[in-house]
Design a protein around this motif. Structure first.
Motif, PDB file in Angstrom:
ATOM      1  N   THR A 106      43.058  36.847  39.814  1.00 30.58           N
ATOM      2  CA  THR A 106      43.286  38.105  40.523  1.00 30.58           C
ATOM      3  C   THR A 106      43.958  39.128  39.609  1.00 30.58           C
ATOM      4  O   THR A 106      43.563  40.301  39.579  1.00 30.58           O
ATOM      5  N   ALA A 107      44.955  38.700  38.860  1.00 31.37           N
ATOM      6  CA  ALA A 107      45.619  39.609  37.918  1.00 31.37           C
ATOM      7  C   ALA A 107      44.612  40.139  36.885  1.00 31.37           C
ATOM      8  O   ALA A 107      44.613  41.338  36.568  1.00 31.37           O
ATOM      9  N   LEU A 108      43.756  39.265  36.386  1.00 29.22           N
ATOM     10  CA  LEU A 108      42.734  39.692  35.428  1.00 29.22           C
ATOM     11  C   LEU A 108      41.748  40.668  36.068  1.00 29.22           C
ATOM     12  O   LEU A 108      41.311  41.633  35.423  1.00 29.22           O
ATOM     13  N   CYS A 109      41.392  40.416  37.314  1.00 30.84           N
ATOM     14  CA  CYS A 109      40.490  41.338  38.017  1.00 30.84           C
ATOM     15  C   CYS A 109      41.131  42.713  38.169  1.00 30.84           C
ATOM     16  O   CYS A 109      40.466  43.738  37.979  1.00 30.84           O
ATOM     17  N   PHE A 110      42.421  42.744  38.529  1.00 34.37           N
ATOM     18  CA  PHE A 110      43.114  44.035  38.639  1.00 34.37           C
ATOM     19  C   PHE A 110      43.118  44.768  37.300  1.00 34.37           C
ATOM     20  O   PHE A 110      42.995  45.986  37.255  1.00 34.37           O
ATOM     21  N   ARG A 111      43.238  44.027  36.225  1.00 34.99           N
ATOM     22  CA  ARG A 111      43.314  44.663  34.902  1.00 34.99           C
ATOM     23  C   ARG A 111      41.945  45.083  34.371  1.00 34.99           C
ATOM     24  O   ARG A 111      41.802  46.152  33.782  1.00 34.99           O
ATOM     25  N   TYR A 112      40.898  44.251  34.600  1.00 31.88           N
ATOM     26  CA  TYR A 112      39.634  44.472  33.908  1.00 31.88           C
ATOM     27  C   TYR A 112      38.416  44.694  34.804  1.00 31.88           C
ATOM     28  O   TYR A 112      37.363  45.081  34.293  1.00 31.88           O
ATOM     29  N   ILE A 118      38.149  42.390  42.782  1.00 30.97           N
ATOM     30  CA  ILE A 118      39.578  42.499  43.095  1.00 30.97           C
ATOM     31  C   ILE A 118      39.823  42.057  44.532  1.00 30.97           C
ATOM     32  O   ILE A 118      40.721  41.250  44.798  1.00 30.97           O
TER      33      ILE A 118
END
Length: 140
Positions: A106-112, A118
């Motif tokens: 989830t953190a990676l989705c928010f970033r990339y 997301i």
């Protein structure tokens, strides 16, 4: 809400994420203006450990790797939903690992990434964290 239902919801969301990712990760929109880049990724070959590959091959492989792990996670979440409490207690670390892994996704989705991954990853993370937390409090 029962923890088994939360795991099953997560499993279905993971399956949808896997299907959407598999069907969509190689799609491009002409408005993005990346046609020449994609053509280059597909056409320039180089040797890697005796095999001829392109960056498109690598991109495709890593995208499909992610789809496989999403499917594995869907199966694992479904299996966790049906475990009797005494067995679940033995695999609680695995359940926490799955939940924490999806918090990282989830953190990676928010970033990339963009809205759909997301939203899906956030919903999956909430279900997995809630189910694992609740399973420590009461039987599945």
């Amino acid at each position: 809400m029962k923890t088994s239902l939360l795991y099953r919801i997560a499993s279905v969301l993971l399956l949808l994420f896997a299907i959407g990712h598999t069907l969509g990760f190689r799609q491009t929109d002409p408005a993005w203006g990346v046609g020449p880049l994609i053509d280059s990724m597909r056409s320039i070959h180089f040797d890697v450990q005796g095999l001829s590959r392109t960056y498109w091959d690598f991109f495709t492989a890593f995208g499909l790797f992610f789809s496989v792990f999403l499917l594995f996670s869907a199966v694992l979440a479904w299996q966790l939903s049906g475990l009797p409490p005494e067995i679940f207690a033995r695999v609680r670390r695995t359940a926490w690992t799955l939940a924490i892994s999806f918090a990282a996704v989830t953190a990676l989705c928010f970033r990339y990434a963009f809205t759909i991954p997301i939203v899906l990853s956030t919903m999956i993370t909430i279900c997995l964290l809630a189910a694992t937390w609740l399973s420590a409090k009461k039987p599945i």
